[in-house]
Scaffold this motif. Structure first.
Motif, PDB file in Angstrom:
ATOM      1  N   PHE A 250      22.824  44.331  38.956  1.00  0.00           N
ATOM      2  CA  PHE A 250      22.305  45.366  39.709  1.00  0.00           C
ATOM      3  C   PHE A 250      21.134  45.863  39.530  1.00  0.00           C
ATOM      4  O   PHE A 250      20.709  46.971  40.121  1.00  0.00           O
ATOM      5  CB  PHE A 250      23.082  46.492  39.707  1.00  0.00           C
ATOM      6  CG  PHE A 250      24.783  46.266  40.189  1.00  0.00           C
ATOM      7  CD1 PHE A 250      25.218  45.943  41.417  1.00  0.00           C
ATOM      8  CD2 PHE A 250      25.737  45.943  39.149  1.00  0.00           C
ATOM      9  CE1 PHE A 250      26.304  45.463  41.825  1.00  0.00           C
ATOM     10  CE2 PHE A 250      26.935  45.634  39.236  1.00  0.00           C
ATOM     11  CZ  PHE A 250      27.329  45.206  40.884  1.00  0.00           C
ATOM     12  N   ARG A 251      20.121  45.255  38.614  1.00  0.00           N
ATOM     13  CA  ARG A 251      18.766  45.638  38.619  1.00  0.00           C
ATOM     14  C   ARG A 251      17.804  45.264  39.483  1.00  0.00           C
ATOM     15  O   ARG A 251      16.552  45.646  39.747  1.00  0.00           O
ATOM     16  CB  ARG A 251      18.492  45.129  37.166  1.00  0.00           C
ATOM     17  CG  ARG A 251      19.133  45.985  36.091  1.00  0.00           C
ATOM     18  CD  ARG A 251      18.997  45.421  34.873  1.00  0.00           C
ATOM     19  NE  ARG A 251      19.791  45.967  33.661  1.00  0.00           N
ATOM     20  CZ  ARG A 251      19.607  45.945  32.397  1.00  0.00           C
ATOM     21  NH1 ARG A 251      18.851  45.228  31.761  1.00  0.00           N
ATOM     22  NH2 ARG A 251      20.714  46.492  31.684  1.00  0.00           N
ATOM     23  N   ASP A 252      18.147  44.472  40.568  1.00  0.00           N
ATOM     24  CA  ASP A 252      17.475  43.759  41.544  1.00  0.00           C
ATOM     25  C   ASP A 252      18.363  43.312  42.909  1.00  0.00           C
ATOM     26  O   ASP A 252      19.636  43.194  42.492  1.00  0.00           O
ATOM     27  CB  ASP A 252      16.416  42.475  41.157  1.00  0.00           C
ATOM     28  CG  ASP A 252      15.406  42.490  41.986  1.00  0.00           C
ATOM     29  OD1 ASP A 252      15.202  42.942  42.861  1.00  0.00           O
ATOM     30  OD2 ASP A 252      14.406  41.582  41.672  1.00  0.00           O
ATOM     31  N   LEU A 253      17.839  42.960  43.840  1.00  0.00           N
ATOM     32  CA  LEU A 253      18.624  42.534  44.838  1.00  0.00           C
ATOM     33  C   LEU A 253      18.854  40.992  44.602  1.00  0.00           C
ATOM     34  O   LEU A 253      17.793  40.425  43.918  1.00  0.00           O
ATOM     35  CB  LEU A 253      17.710  42.506  46.368  1.00  0.00           C
ATOM     36  CG  LEU A 253      17.637  44.118  46.685  1.00  0.00           C
ATOM     37  CD1 LEU A 253      17.057  43.999  48.071  1.00  0.00           C
ATOM     38  CD2 LEU A 253      18.762  44.858  46.708  1.00  0.00           C
ATOM     39  N   ASP A 254      19.749  40.425  45.179  1.00  0.00           N
ATOM     40  CA  ASP A 254      19.681  38.858  44.836  1.00  0.00           C
ATOM     41  C   ASP A 254      19.157  38.451  46.150  1.00  0.00           C
ATOM     42  O   ASP A 254      18.637  38.876  47.032  1.00  0.00           O
ATOM     43  CB  ASP A 254      21.356  38.400  44.611  1.00  0.00           C
ATOM     44  CG  ASP A 254      22.134  38.739  45.766  1.00  0.00           C
ATOM     45  OD1 ASP A 254      21.727  39.049  46.957  1.00  0.00           O
ATOM     46  OD2 ASP A 254      23.433  38.482  45.541  1.00  0.00           O
ATOM     47  N   GLY A 255      19.252  36.889  46.216  1.00  0.00           N
ATOM     48  CA  GLY A 255      18.599  36.017  47.345  1.00  0.00           C
ATOM     49  C   GLY A 255      19.027  36.492  48.654  1.00  0.00           C
ATOM     50  O   GLY A 255      18.533  36.773  49.638  1.00  0.00           O
ATOM     51  N   LEU A 256      20.289  36.645  48.730  1.00  0.00           N
ATOM     52  CA  LEU A 256      21.028  36.687  50.090  1.00  0.00           C
ATOM     53  C   LEU A 256      20.594  38.337  50.555  1.00  0.00           C
ATOM     54  O   LEU A 256      20.360  38.612  51.712  1.00  0.00           O
ATOM     55  CB  LEU A 256      22.584  36.938  50.027  1.00  0.00           C
ATOM     56  CG  LEU A 256      23.096  37.321  51.233  1.00  0.00           C
ATOM     57  CD1 LEU A 256      22.986  36.501  52.325  1.00  0.00           C
ATOM     58  CD2 LEU A 256      24.835  37.557  51.050  1.00  0.00           C
ATOM     59  N   GLN A 257      20.693  39.437  49.715  1.00  0.00           N
ATOM     60  CA  GLN A 257      20.222  40.651  49.857  1.00  0.00           C
ATOM     61  C   GLN A 257      18.809  40.691  50.292  1.00  0.00           C
ATOM     62  O   GLN A 257      18.451  41.594  51.305  1.00  0.00           O
ATOM     63  CB  GLN A 257      20.466  41.435  48.545  1.00  0.00           C
ATOM     64  CG  GLN A 257      21.989  41.701  48.497  1.00  0.00           C
ATOM     65  CD  GLN A 257      22.366  42.591  47.215  1.00  0.00           C
ATOM     66  OE1 GLN A 257      21.718  42.277  46.029  1.00  0.00           O
ATOM     67  NE2 GLN A 257      23.489  43.380  47.400  1.00  0.00           N
ATOM     68  N   TYR A 258      17.869  39.995  49.726  1.00  0.00           N
ATOM     69  CA  TYR A 258      16.461  39.929  50.126  1.00  0.00           C
ATOM     70  C   TYR A 258      16.304  39.362  51.628  1.00  0.00           C
ATOM     71  O   TYR A 258      15.540  39.983  52.350  1.00  0.00           O
ATOM     72  CB  TYR A 258      15.606  39.350  49.129  1.00  0.00           C
ATOM     73  CG  TYR A 258      15.230  39.996  48.044  1.00  0.00           C
ATOM     74  CD1 TYR A 258      14.200  41.133  48.450  1.00  0.00           C
ATOM     75  CD2 TYR A 258      15.369  39.700  46.698  1.00  0.00           C
ATOM     76  CE1 TYR A 258      13.563  41.969  47.347  1.00  0.00           C
ATOM     77  CE2 TYR A 258      14.890  40.850  45.662  1.00  0.00           C
ATOM     78  CZ  TYR A 258      13.952  41.611  45.985  1.00  0.00           C
ATOM     79  OH  TYR A 258      13.416  42.504  45.047  1.00  0.00           O
TER      80      TYR A 258
END
Length: 293
Positions: A250-258
Motif C-alpha cells: 500500500f506504499r505505492d499504486l500497482d500497475g493496474l491502478q496506475y
C-alpha cells in the motif's frame, strides 16, 4: 452537453482490464451513529432504516453537516454517496478529512452541482500545513445522482490516494524530500456537508442556485472508518508497520491502478493545478511526481 454525457458513459466500456491488484480492504457497512454525529442544523439530517442511511437537506434557510466522533492518524475512510439530482447548480456536497489548527491538513472531495443534463464536477484538494491551492477537477464516468457509489481515501506515511469505487483518481505522494509538507502528524476528523456556494461552485459563480428546486437532498450510507484513532492513543498511531495500510503493497499504486489513474487523467480530467501556469507560474515541486502518471 447530452453528447458529452454519452461519451463519458461509453468511456466506461474502454475500462482497463481487471487483474488481481493491491486495493484497500472492502468497507463494512455500519450505521451512521456508530462513527458520526451532526455538527450543525441537525434538523436537516434525515435518518432512514435506523441510521443505516441518512439524507442531508439544503433549503434556502440552511444546509447541514456531520463529523466523525474520533480523530484519526492514517487509515482508510469511505462513504457511499448519491448526489443531489436534477438542477443542483450552486450547491456543494463535500466529504473530507481535516485537522483543527491554523496550519491545518485537509483532504477534500467536493462535488460541484450542475444544471440539469450537465455533468457533475468532482474537485479534489490537499492542504498541508495550511497551504492548499492544489485543486484537480474531473468529470465522473457515470451519473452520480442515480445510484450509490463509493468515495474513499487511503492515507499512510507514503501517499494519499483518492478512490472512486475501486478507481484511483488522484495520488498525493509524500514529497518531504522535495521540501513539500505531507500530512503525517496532525490527527484529522472526517466531515461531510451540503451547502450553498453559488458564488463559485458552478461555472465560477455564473450559475446561481434556483431555490424553486429546493429542497436539495444528498444521500449517504456505509459510514466506514478503518483508521488509527489518535483521540485514543496518538503515540500508537504514529508507530509505523502495525496496520495493514502501512504494509509494502500500500506504499505505492500497482500497475493496474496506475493504468486506471492514467485512464482518468486522459479521459476525464478537466483541470490540474500542476498544469496551470497562468495561476501558478512556477510549477510546485510535488508536481514533478504527478507528471509520472
Amino acid at each position: 452537453m447530452a453528447s458529452a454525457l454519452t461519451v463519458m458513459f461509453l468511456g466506461f466500456f474502454l475500462w482497463p482490464s481487471v487483474t488481481n491488484a493491491a486495493a484497500p480492504r472492502k468497507p463494512i457497512d455500519v450505521p451512521f451513529q456508530k462513527n458520526y454525529v451532526p455538527t450543525w442544523a441537525q434538523e436537516h439530517i434525515k435518518y432512514i432504516n435506523g441510521g443505516t442511511e441518512v439524507q442531508l437537506v439544503l433549503d434556502k434557510s440552511t444546509g447541514t453537516g456531520f463529523q466523525s466522533r474520533g480523530s484519526y492518524l492514517f487509515g482508510h475512510f469511505s462513504m457511499q454517496m448519491k448526489l443531489v439530482p436534477g438542477d443542483s447548480a450552486g450547491t456543494v456536497t463535500a466529504f473530507y478529512l481535516s485537522s483543527q489548527n491554523s496550519e491545518h491538513d485537509e483532504i477534500d472531495f467536493e462535488f460541484l452541482g450542475n444544471r440539469s443534463n450537465q455533468p457533475y464536477i468532482l474537485q479534489t484538494n490537499v492542504f498541508t500545513g495550511g497551504k492548499g491551492n492544489r485543486e484537480q477537477r474531473i468529470y465522473l464516468w457515470f451519473d452520480p445522482t442515480r445510484e450509490y457509489h463509493s468515495y474513499s481515501v487511503l492515507w499512510n506515511m507514503y501517499q494519499v490516494v483518492f478512490f472512486v469505487d475501486d478507481v484511483p483518481i488522484r495520488v498525493f505522494k509524500n514529497s518531504k524530500d522535495l521540501g513539500v509538507r505531507f500530512p503525517f502528524n496532525q490527527p484529522m476528523k472526517i466531515y461531510s456537508s451540503l451547502w450553498n456556494a453559488d458564488d463559485w461552485a458552478t461555472r465560477g459563480g455564473l450559475e446561481k442556485t434556483d431555490w424553486n428546486k429546493a429542497p436539495f437532498v444528498a444521500s449517504y450510507r456505509s459510514f466506514h472508518i478503518d483508521g488509527c484513532e489518535a483521540s485514543v492513543n496518538e503515540k500508537v498511531c504514529a508507530t509505523q508497520g502495525r496496520r495493514w495500510w502501512d504494509q509494502q503493497e500500500f506504499r505505492d499504486l500497482d500497475g493496474l491502478q496506475y493504468r486506471r489513474l492514467r485512464w482518468v487523467r486522459q479521459k476525464y480530467t478537466i483541470y490540474n493545478y500542476c498544469a496551470d501556469r497562468a495561476r501558478i507560474p512556477t510549477m510546485p515541486p510535488e508536481c514533478a511526481r504527478d507528471r509520472d502518471v
